[in-house]
Design a protein around this motif. Sequence first.
Motif, mmCIF file in Angstrom:
data_model
loop_
_atom_site.group_PDB
_atom_site.id
_atom_site.type_symbol
_atom_site.label_atom_id
_atom_site.label_comp_id
_atom_site.label_asym_id
_atom_site.label_seq_id
_atom_site.Cartn_x
_atom_site.Cartn_y
_atom_site.Cartn_z
ATOM 1 N N PHE A 121 5.643 9.936 -2.898
ATOM 2 C CA PHE A 121 5.133 8.694 -3.480
ATOM 3 C C PHE A 121 5.183 7.556 -2.466
ATOM 4 O O PHE A 121 4.219 6.817 -2.296
ATOM 5 C CB PHE A 121 5.943 8.341 -4.725
ATOM 6 C CG PHE A 121 5.547 7.031 -5.340
ATOM 7 C CD1 PHE A 121 4.372 6.940 -6.076
ATOM 8 C CD2 PHE A 121 6.322 5.903 -5.162
ATOM 9 C CE1 PHE A 121 3.993 5.734 -6.637
ATOM 10 C CE2 PHE A 121 5.947 4.702 -5.723
ATOM 11 C CZ PHE A 121 4.777 4.611 -6.466
ATOM 12 N N PHE A 122 6.305 7.416 -1.775
ATOM 13 C CA PHE A 122 6.447 6.295 -0.841
ATOM 14 C C PHE A 122 5.642 6.495 0.441
ATOM 15 O O PHE A 122 5.115 5.542 1.010
ATOM 16 C CB PHE A 122 7.924 6.045 -0.519
ATOM 17 C CG PHE A 122 8.664 5.446 -1.675
ATOM 18 C CD1 PHE A 122 8.370 4.159 -2.105
ATOM 19 C CD2 PHE A 122 9.634 6.168 -2.356
ATOM 20 C CE1 PHE A 122 9.039 3.589 -3.180
ATOM 21 C CE2 PHE A 122 10.299 5.610 -3.436
ATOM 22 C CZ PHE A 122 10.005 4.323 -3.852
ATOM 23 N N ILE A 123 5.507 7.717 0.912
ATOM 24 C CA ILE A 123 4.729 7.973 2.134
ATOM 25 C C ILE A 123 3.236 7.910 1.844
ATOM 26 O O ILE A 123 2.464 7.382 2.629
ATOM 27 C CB ILE A 123 5.107 9.349 2.737
ATOM 28 C CG1 ILE A 123 6.529 9.295 3.279
ATOM 29 C CG2 ILE A 123 4.128 9.741 3.841
ATOM 30 C CD1 ILE A 123 7.042 10.624 3.784
ATOM 31 N N GLY A 124 2.821 8.437 0.688
ATOM 32 C CA GLY A 124 1.402 8.507 0.349
ATOM 33 C C GLY A 124 0.791 7.182 -0.083
ATOM 34 O O GLY A 124 -0.401 7.083 -0.263
ATOM 35 N N CYS A 125 1.558 6.142 -0.240
ATOM 36 C CA CYS A 125 1.031 4.882 -0.746
ATOM 37 C C CYS A 125 0.704 3.876 0.348
ATOM 38 O O CYS A 125 0.520 2.701 0.078
ATOM 39 C CB CYS A 125 2.019 4.260 -1.734
ATOM 40 S SG CYS A 125 2.083 5.166 -3.284
ATOM 41 N N GLU A 126 0.682 4.315 1.571
ATOM 42 C CA GLU A 126 0.309 3.390 2.638
ATOM 43 C C GLU A 126 -1.181 3.118 2.571
ATOM 44 O O GLU A 126 -1.989 4.009 2.358
ATOM 45 C CB GLU A 126 0.667 3.982 4.002
ATOM 46 C CG GLU A 126 2.158 4.062 4.248
ATOM 47 C CD GLU A 126 2.469 4.594 5.625
ATOM 48 O OE1 GLU A 126 1.622 4.439 6.532
ATOM 49 O OE2 GLU A 126 3.541 5.181 5.786
ATOM 50 N N ALA A 127 -1.570 1.883 2.770
ATOM 51 C CA ALA A 127 -2.980 1.484 2.711
ATOM 52 C C ALA A 127 -3.628 1.689 4.076
ATOM 53 O O ALA A 127 -3.437 0.900 4.985
ATOM 54 C CB ALA A 127 -3.100 0.033 2.269
ATOM 55 N N ASP A 128 -4.380 2.770 4.213
ATOM 56 C CA ASP A 128 -5.115 3.056 5.447
ATOM 57 C C ASP A 128 -6.606 2.906 5.196
ATOM 58 O O ASP A 128 -7.388 3.808 5.449
ATOM 59 C CB ASP A 128 -4.832 4.485 5.935
ATOM 60 C CG ASP A 128 -3.540 4.580 6.721
ATOM 61 O OD1 ASP A 128 -3.074 3.525 7.165
ATOM 62 O OD2 ASP A 128 -3.034 5.695 6.873
ATOM 63 N N ASN A 129 -7.015 1.765 4.674
ATOM 64 C CA ASN A 129 -8.422 1.536 4.375
ATOM 65 C C ASN A 129 -9.195 1.295 5.663
ATOM 66 O O ASN A 129 -8.711 0.597 6.564
ATOM 67 C CB ASN A 129 -8.586 0.331 3.451
ATOM 68 C CG ASN A 129 -7.936 0.577 2.105
ATOM 69 O OD1 ASN A 129 -7.841 1.710 1.671
ATOM 70 N ND2 ASN A 129 -7.499 -0.488 1.458
ATOM 71 N N PRO A 130 -10.420 1.836 5.739
ATOM 72 C CA PRO A 130 -11.226 1.593 6.940
ATOM 73 C C PRO A 130 -11.720 0.145 6.955
ATOM 74 O O PRO A 130 -11.732 -0.543 5.939
ATOM 75 C CB PRO A 130 -12.401 2.557 6.790
ATOM 76 C CG PRO A 130 -12.490 2.792 5.319
ATOM 77 C CD PRO A 130 -11.094 2.695 4.790
ATOM 78 N N ALA A 131 -12.113 -0.292 8.114
ATOM 79 C CA ALA A 131 -12.674 -1.636 8.238
ATOM 80 C C ALA A 131 -13.976 -1.704 7.441
ATOM 81 O O ALA A 131 -14.655 -0.696 7.248
ATOM 82 C CB ALA A 131 -12.932 -1.953 9.706
ATOM 83 N N SER A 132 -14.340 -2.849 6.966
ATOM 84 C CA SER A 132 -15.547 -3.025 6.161
ATOM 85 C C SER A 132 -16.794 -2.694 6.984
ATOM 86 O O SER A 132 -16.868 -3.004 8.174
ATOM 87 C CB SER A 132 -15.638 -4.464 5.672
ATOM 88 O OG SER A 132 -16.851 -4.668 4.999
ATOM 89 N N ILE A 133 -17.780 -2.074 6.340
ATOM 90 C CA ILE A 133 -19.032 -1.781 7.032
ATOM 91 C C ILE A 133 -19.995 -2.963 6.952
ATOM 92 O O ILE A 133 -21.032 -2.981 7.595
ATOM 93 C CB ILE A 133 -19.709 -0.516 6.464
ATOM 94 C CG1 ILE A 133 -20.047 -0.685 4.987
ATOM 95 C CG2 ILE A 133 -18.839 0.697 6.693
ATOM 96 C CD1 ILE A 133 -20.907 0.423 4.425
ATOM 97 N N TYR A 134 -19.660 -3.962 6.155
ATOM 98 C CA TYR A 134 -20.501 -5.150 6.023
ATOM 99 C C TYR A 134 -20.295 -6.058 7.228
ATOM 100 O O TYR A 134 -19.172 -6.396 7.606
ATOM 101 C CB TYR A 134 -20.176 -5.898 4.737
ATOM 102 C CG TYR A 134 -20.924 -7.196 4.596
ATOM 103 C CD1 TYR A 134 -22.283 -7.192 4.346
ATOM 104 C CD2 TYR A 134 -20.283 -8.413 4.740
ATOM 105 C CE1 TYR A 134 -22.988 -8.376 4.231
ATOM 106 C CE2 TYR A 134 -20.980 -9.601 4.619
ATOM 107 C CZ TYR A 134 -22.337 -9.578 4.364
ATOM 108 O OH TYR A 134 -23.033 -10.748 4.256
ATOM 109 N N ASP A 135 -21.396 -6.438 7.846
ATOM 110 C CA ASP A 135 -21.351 -7.350 8.984
ATOM 111 C C ASP A 135 -22.045 -8.639 8.568
ATOM 112 O O ASP A 135 -23.272 -8.687 8.438
ATOM 113 C CB ASP A 135 -22.052 -6.719 10.190
ATOM 114 C CG ASP A 135 -21.984 -7.596 11.433
ATOM 115 O OD1 ASP A 135 -21.354 -8.669 11.383
ATOM 116 O OD2 ASP A 135 -22.571 -7.188 12.453
ATOM 117 N N SER A 136 -21.268 -9.670 8.353
ATOM 118 C CA SER A 136 -21.828 -10.934 7.881
ATOM 119 C C SER A 136 -22.702 -11.616 8.932
ATOM 120 O O SER A 136 -23.487 -12.501 8.608
ATOM 121 C CB SER A 136 -20.709 -11.874 7.436
ATOM 122 O OG SER A 136 -19.844 -12.143 8.531
ATOM 123 N N ASN A 137 -22.596 -11.214 10.198
ATOM 124 C CA ASN A 137 -23.398 -11.819 11.265
ATOM 125 C C ASN A 137 -24.746 -11.128 11.458
ATOM 126 O O ASN A 137 -25.609 -11.651 12.145
ATOM 127 C CB ASN A 137 -22.622 -11.796 12.586
ATOM 128 C CG ASN A 137 -21.360 -12.615 12.501
ATOM 129 O OD1 ASN A 137 -21.351 -13.667 11.878
ATOM 130 N ND2 ASN A 137 -20.290 -12.122 13.103
#
Length: 172
Positions: free
Chosen positions: A17-33
């Motif tokens: 539970f404690f190891i699997g809950c790390e947030a490894d989200n990828p960077a956003s694919i949206y480019d506001s520029n």
Amino acid sequence: MRKIIFLLLMTSAAIAFFIGCEADNPASIYDSNKEGDATPVLTKLLPEDSTLAGIGEITIQGQNFSSIPENNLVYFDKTLTTVVSVTESQITVKSPNILSDTIKVKVAVQGSYIYSNIMEYKLVPAVWEFGGFDEYSDAYAIACDSDENLYVSTKGKKVYKVTPDGEKTIYS
């Protein structure tokens, strides 16, 4: 023994539970520029008035189209049609088999964020009734001669002749 198995299972669950809950989200694919490509613009549809549904070709004149055919998506109402040829200012498509006098035509180009402006067009049927036959006539075969007379074989072993001006007579 049961206590040891229970303790091992609880410890394993807590560690997972404690190891699997790390947030490894990828960077956003949206480019506001990033700015999208230029919005396509429709200026003219040829032939101007209408064409035959399902068998005609329509040329769309305008600007900001892609020179790659599959990057241009042409819609007649909600129907996507087949692109025949393209340039950056012209798209030729096959007319869809839709019968209406107020079909909305619009173009989407991949890379552009917005659809084109909408133009209305008319598609007319490629077939029409001729000779006064209806759904109760039970026509079995048709033929045409060099004078453009139509011969229609019907139930009851009758053959009708219909002249180009619509005059219908029993031929045999």
